[in-house]
Write an enzyme that holds these catalytic residues in place. Structure first.
Site, short mmCIF file in Angstrom:
data_model
loop_
_atom_site.label_atom_id
_atom_site.label_comp_id
_atom_site.label_asym_id
_atom_site.label_seq_id
_atom_site.Cartn_x
_atom_site.Cartn_y
_atom_site.Cartn_z
N GLN A 231 62.10 -40.11 60.58
CA GLN A 231 62.48 -39.92 61.98
C GLN A 231 63.90 -39.38 62.04
O GLN A 231 64.68 -39.52 61.09
CB GLN A 231 62.31 -41.19 62.79
N VAL A 232 64.24 -38.78 63.19
CA VAL A 232 65.48 -38.02 63.33
C VAL A 232 66.35 -38.64 64.41
O VAL A 232 65.86 -38.95 65.51
CB VAL A 232 65.17 -36.54 63.66
N LYS B 127 68.01 -37.03 59.35
CA LYS B 127 66.58 -37.22 59.10
C LYS B 127 66.45 -38.32 58.06
O LYS B 127 66.90 -38.16 56.92
CB LYS B 127 65.93 -35.92 58.60
N VAL C 130 65.31 -38.67 68.25
CA VAL C 130 64.89 -37.45 68.97
C VAL C 130 63.56 -36.94 68.43
O VAL C 130 62.97 -36.02 69.00
CB VAL C 130 65.96 -36.35 68.86
N SER D 292 60.04 -38.40 65.74
CA SER D 292 59.50 -39.41 64.83
C SER D 292 58.18 -38.91 64.27
O SER D 292 57.24 -38.61 65.02
CB SER D 292 59.28 -40.73 65.57
N ALA D 293 58.12 -38.79 62.93
CA ALA D 293 56.91 -38.36 62.25
C ALA D 293 56.41 -39.48 61.36
O ALA D 293 56.99 -40.58 61.33
CB ALA D 293 57.17 -37.09 61.45
N SER D 294 55.35 -39.22 60.62
CA SER D 294 54.73 -40.28 59.82
C SER D 294 55.58 -40.67 58.62
O SER D 294 55.44 -41.78 58.10
CB SER D 294 53.36 -39.82 59.34
N ASP E 2 55.42 -23.93 57.20
CA ASP E 2 54.89 -24.41 58.48
C ASP E 2 55.69 -23.76 59.62
O ASP E 2 56.40 -24.45 60.36
CB ASP E 2 54.98 -25.93 58.54
#
Length: 554
Positions: A135-136, A150, A128, A130-132, A285
């Protein structure tokens, strides 16, 4: 040497984006050439028509998570970089192509210590998010409860560690060879970034962050912090309660659900201000993507990988700064900025004049017209002018405040962050000067004073005893002395070779005048020795010239 392959890849990316001059100036070229690595200098820069800050952003995006995070951190440092650079670096995003599920599943089961079916009834293979660095995936427990996993991306640790080592070497090089950059403390900035990056990679640390913020909001009915399932959480994976609501990014859906958008904006900002000014531990953030709106105008906060910490002393400095601006009192503001400057030399007279201008501009401004983000920009620009480096713990706080103001205006055009700040500042001042707190601080101060007075005779006796025994030592730190000694050593070597070469030339000339004596293949041996001496002198001369040329080019 173990980082050469990564250094080569980084250099190629920089060259491709028109930053080859930076690679040359950092001395990377000669190192790679000596190691047998070939650089593609002939490649045409794809972004050669762009501004330098745009080229740097594109290079950071291509280099992956470490450099993306570095760019994001630098985008918060308006005390170090001009606004046009920070604005461009703000565009860096951590989105990345998802890792195939068959590569992620072994990591999940390794973190669980067994097959995933033992913990989850259903595990969605489609991520659901995806980061660097992670991902989740959604999943469901055997009791029917929805959760999210995560998971750290495979192989990212080695790449990040290599990048961090290279950045540390780069910071040391810049601090040594670029005098104008030393006041910005590049080694300290990279060390702060290293700690932040390693904390963010460790998902067990993020779980601790979630639990701590959950405790701070315990008893707040309109705030929801997801539950952590500690039994399945490790440094490579975190399992959290899934929160079903409307993302704050989806303004149309929020309005369609009939929620009170102005109340949500106020509550969201108050939540973050509480974390910053009262708890001293905050989500660094707080953009809309990390906020979920729930029925009843409740707010859920997610993603606590990046958090900020503020000590009580630092929070008091922030309060003094805000009070000084609103009351047009420049002296306490100057004291705070000088504390932030540390041991760096600052023109106090000019700094006071600049602070008075700032206080005059904002002191009489109606609160409805005050823009906190603009005020923070003025403060950081003034710090950059005077060479004051913003303390690392305040970097995240300033960024959070600017993000807050923008998020509040997304739903309420009349939103005023300064208006929401006032009650927190008033409560902090009331708590600071409450009789019980004044008594506590006074008692602590007296205790420290008596401890100091009690220790003075002992310290003086120890100092005199060391002096009598010859153990009193004075350390004198002469900066760049090692570099001077190296240069002096090379100079003496060249002079010695030059004298020897001149001696060989003179000796060879004298020997070649002797025509009598034994011969070898019809050539007088003394003539041959003289010719050999001239050849040796020529080689030595070439070496000296090349050495001088290389030294000047460096």
């Amino acid at each position: 040497m173990g980082n050469l392959s990564r250094l080569h890849a980084i250099s190629v990316v920089f060259i491709r984006h028109g930053l080859g001059d930076l690679v040359r100036r950092l001395g990377v070229v000669s190192l790679l050439e000596r190691a047998g690595e070939v650089l593609h200098w002939g490649e045409v820069a794809r972004s050669e028509q762009l501004e330098p800050q745009q080229r740097l952003r594109l290079a950071f995006e291509e280099l992956g998570p470490t450099f993306v995070k570095l760019g994001q951190m630098l985008s918060m440092r308006e005390d170090l970089l001009p606004p046009k650079w920070t604005k461009e670096l703000e565009r860096l995003h951590s989105n990345a192509a998802p890792v195939p599920f068959e590569d992620i599943l072994p990591l999940i089961e390794r973190a669980l210590g067994g097959p995933h079916e033992a913990a989850f009834e259903d595990l969605d293979p489609i991520p659901v998010g995806s980061a660097s660095n992670a991902q989740v995936h959604r999943a469901r427990l055997h009791n029917g409860r929805a959760v999210v996993l995560k998971v750290r991306r495979p192989g990212i640790e080695a790449k990040v560690e290599a990048d961090l080592r290279l950045l540390a070497h780069l910071a040391q090089f810049v601090a040594k060879e670029v005098p104008d950059a030393r006041r910005y403390q590049p080694v300290r900035v990279v060390e702060e970034f290293r700690r932040s990056m390693l904390r963010e990679l460790n998902l067990a640390t993020e779980a601790q962050n979630v639990e701590r913020i959950g405790r701070n909001f315990r008893g707040e009915p309109h705030v929801l912090i997801p539950q952590v399932f500690a039994q399945w959480t490790s440094d490579a994976m975190i399992v959290l309660e899934y929160i079903d609501g409307i993302s704050a990014e989806n303004a149309a859906a929020v309005k369609a659900a009939g929620l009170d958008v102005k109340l949500l904006a106020q509550r969201g900002v108050d939540n973050v201000l509480k974390m910053i000014l009262e708890d001293g531990f905050f989500q660094a953030d707080p953009h809309p993507g990390n906020v979920i709106y729930l029925p009843g105008n409740r707010i859920a906060m997610i993603d606590f990988g990046m958090v900020g910490r503020l000590s009580l002393a630092r929070r008091n400095q922030i309060i003094d700064l805000l009070v000084g601006i609103t009351r047009r009192e420049s002296e306490p503001m100057v004291d705070v900025l000088l504390d932030w400057a540390g041991e760096e030399a600052v023109d106090e007279e000019q700094l006071s004049a600049d602070v008075e201008d700032l206080a005059a501009d904002y002191g009489d401004l109606p609160i409805k017209d005050m823009r906190v983000g603009e005020m923070i920009g003025r403060i950081t620009a003034m710090m950059r002018t005077h060479g004051i480096v913003l303390p690392s713990d305040l970097t995240l706080m300033f960024k959070a405040m600017v993000t807050l103001e923008g998020s509040g205006r997304q739903y309420d055009p009349d939103f005023v962050l300064a208006d929401r700040l006032k009650p927190f500042v008033d409560r902090a001042l009331a708590a600071r000067y409450a009789p019980a707190e004044v008594g506590r601080r006074g008692g602590a101060g007296l205790g420290q004073f008596f401890d100091l007075m009690q220790g003075i005779p002992r310290d003086l006796a120890r100092l005199l005893k060391d002096a009598r025994r010859g153990r009193l030592r004075l350390d004198l730190d002469l900066k760049r002395l090692d570099s001077f000694v190296d240069k002096l050593d090379r100079t003496i070597n060249r002079i010695t070779i030059g004298i020897m070469t001149a001696s060989v030339v003179i000796g060879s000339s004298m020997v070649m005048t002797v025509t009598s004596g034994p011969q070898v293949w019809g050539i007088p041996i003394f003539t041959a020795l003289g010719a050999l001496g001239f050849v040796l002198a020529f080689v030595n001369s070439v070496w000296v010239v090349l050495s001088i040329w290389r030294s000047r080019s460096r």
